[in-house]
Design a protein around this motif. Structure first.
Motif, PDB file in Angstrom:
ATOM      1  N   LEU B 104       0.839  -1.187   0.000  1.00 53.15           N
ATOM      2  CA  LEU B 104       0.000   0.000   0.000  1.00 53.15           C
ATOM      3  C   LEU B 104       0.882   1.247   0.000  1.00 53.15           C
ATOM      4  O   LEU B 104       1.474   1.597   1.014  1.00 53.15           O
ATOM      5  CB  LEU B 104      -0.887   0.005   1.242  1.00 53.15           C
ATOM      6  CG  LEU B 104      -2.319  -0.473   1.090  1.00 53.15           C
ATOM      7  CD1 LEU B 104      -3.119  -0.098   2.319  1.00 53.15           C
ATOM      8  CD2 LEU B 104      -2.954   0.110  -0.144  1.00 53.15           C
ATOM      9  N   LYS B 107       0.456   6.850  -2.197  1.00 52.22           N
ATOM     10  CA  LYS B 107      -0.448   7.229  -3.286  1.00 52.22           C
ATOM     11  C   LYS B 107      -1.745   6.429  -3.197  1.00 52.22           C
ATOM     12  O   LYS B 107      -2.846   6.970  -3.308  1.00 52.22           O
ATOM     13  CB  LYS B 107       0.251   6.971  -4.612  1.00 52.22           C
ATOM     14  CG  LYS B 107      -0.544   7.373  -5.840  1.00 52.22           C
ATOM     15  CD  LYS B 107       0.272   7.069  -7.094  1.00 52.22           C
ATOM     16  CE  LYS B 107      -0.542   7.226  -8.351  1.00 52.22           C
ATOM     17  NZ  LYS B 107       0.187   6.731  -9.539  1.00 52.22           N
ATOM     18  N   ASP B 108      -1.591   5.125  -2.987  1.00 50.41           N
ATOM     19  CA  ASP B 108      -2.770   4.265  -2.861  1.00 50.41           C
ATOM     20  C   ASP B 108      -3.657   4.761  -1.723  1.00 50.41           C
ATOM     21  O   ASP B 108      -4.882   4.849  -1.857  1.00 50.41           O
ATOM     22  CB  ASP B 108      -2.350   2.819  -2.561  1.00 50.41           C
ATOM     23  CG  ASP B 108      -1.953   2.065  -3.816  1.00 50.41           C
ATOM     24  OD1 ASP B 108      -2.588   2.279  -4.859  1.00 50.41           O
ATOM     25  OD2 ASP B 108      -1.010   1.260  -3.748  1.00 50.41           O
ATOM     26  N   LEU B 109      -3.002   5.085  -0.643  1.00 52.01           N
ATOM     27  CA  LEU B 109      -3.738   5.519   0.543  1.00 52.01           C
ATOM     28  C   LEU B 109      -4.532   6.782   0.243  1.00 52.01           C
ATOM     29  O   LEU B 109      -5.723   6.894   0.589  1.00 52.01           O
ATOM     30  CB  LEU B 109      -2.744   5.775   1.676  1.00 52.01           C
ATOM     31  CG  LEU B 109      -3.187   5.355   3.074  1.00 52.01           C
ATOM     32  CD1 LEU B 109      -3.606   3.894   3.070  1.00 52.01           C
ATOM     33  CD2 LEU B 109      -2.066   5.567   4.057  1.00 52.01           C
ATOM     34  N   GLN B 111      -5.503   7.832  -2.678  1.00 53.97           N
ATOM     35  CA  GLN B 111      -6.571   7.528  -3.628  1.00 53.97           C
ATOM     36  C   GLN B 111      -7.715   6.782  -2.958  1.00 53.97           C
ATOM     37  O   GLN B 111      -8.883   7.012  -3.261  1.00 53.97           O
ATOM     38  CB  GLN B 111      -6.012   6.703  -4.790  1.00 53.97           C
ATOM     39  CG  GLN B 111      -5.049   7.499  -5.665  1.00 53.97           C
ATOM     40  CD  GLN B 111      -4.496   6.666  -6.816  1.00 53.97           C
ATOM     41  OE1 GLN B 111      -4.583   5.441  -6.797  1.00 53.97           O
ATOM     42  NE2 GLN B 111      -3.926   7.332  -7.802  1.00 53.97           N
TER      43      GLN B 111
END
Lengths: 124, 124
Positions: B104, B107-109, B111
């Motif tokens: 994770l 950026k994923d977080l 998004q």
DNA sequence: CTTGCCAGATTACAGGCGTACTTTTCAATG
DNA sequence: CATTGAAAAGTACGCCTGTAATCTGGCAAG
């Protein structure tokens, strides 16, 4: 070692649910679940033995099988491949995909929020 | 129809990136990418034709191939299977799994949070 | 000590897949 | 009309998988 096949994974799942199991127990759980003859289950067990994914040994009066690889490791390699191939390795697009296809339940949403909070908490 | 194999999916990916393509173009993109002889690529194209996953037709001077199934549909069936098999169909455990395995990104977080907000916004 | 059961090995076989070459069939071009 | 060039179909072949039966050797029970 070289990847557990779909059918083989059914055996593994049984062993991960409850370990150890005798051949008898594996056959009577996995067989009916998948409509397999006992011989078929034994073949799969043999292949898993050869691959080193499970081991069998006699312990207090019975012969028991145990998984040698952790479910988490297996899940990891399975899902990593899909993530890379389909979503360029990014988790968010994957979740977005499920969201678009109505696969995100209220429960998921709740858990996701909790998860994110926890991660941010830890990172602080 | 009956599921696109791994190797075949490489051809599909090329066609989804840019459609339509000639045999020549498919070979020159997919071949080197995967180290395949032209003959191999042609076999895969033939199998996809037989499966009805792509179609070929001559259009203004050339012979072009087009995908007949949408990438989104394919992604859907691929990821649904994994979700069901590995995570009992629940998205949150899947994300939790990636979180535990350091997949994770920040950026994923970001998004994910945006995504969740948006979903809650819509649901309101 | 012998016999029987069971784990593990061996064998079987069809279908799918990865990899690749060869033959046939068209359509266009000379 | 004949030739060529490419698309599609056919052939090939070894490995993996799903499905299954049978053989074998050792341990346990009688």
């Amino acid at each position: 070692m070289q990847s557990i096949s779909e059918a083989e994974s059914r055996i593994m799942e049984a062993l991960w649910r409850k370990t150890p199991l005798t051949a008898e127990q594996i056959i009577s759980t996995v067989g009916p679940e998948n409509g397999w003859a006992p011989a078929t289950v034994k073949t799969l067990v043999t292949r898993l033995l050869k691959k080193g994914a499970i081991a069998g040994a006699k312990e207090d009066g019975g012969y028991f099988y145990r998984p040698l690889i952790a479910r988490a490791d297996w899940v990891q390699s399975e899902s990593q491949g899909l993530l890379d191939r389909l979503f360029k390795g990014e988790v968010a697009p994957l979740v977005a995909h499920f969201a678009e296809h109505r696969q995100l339940s209220a429960k998921d949403l709740r858990q996701l929020k909790a998860l994110i909070s926890k991660i941010e908490e830890d990172g602080k």
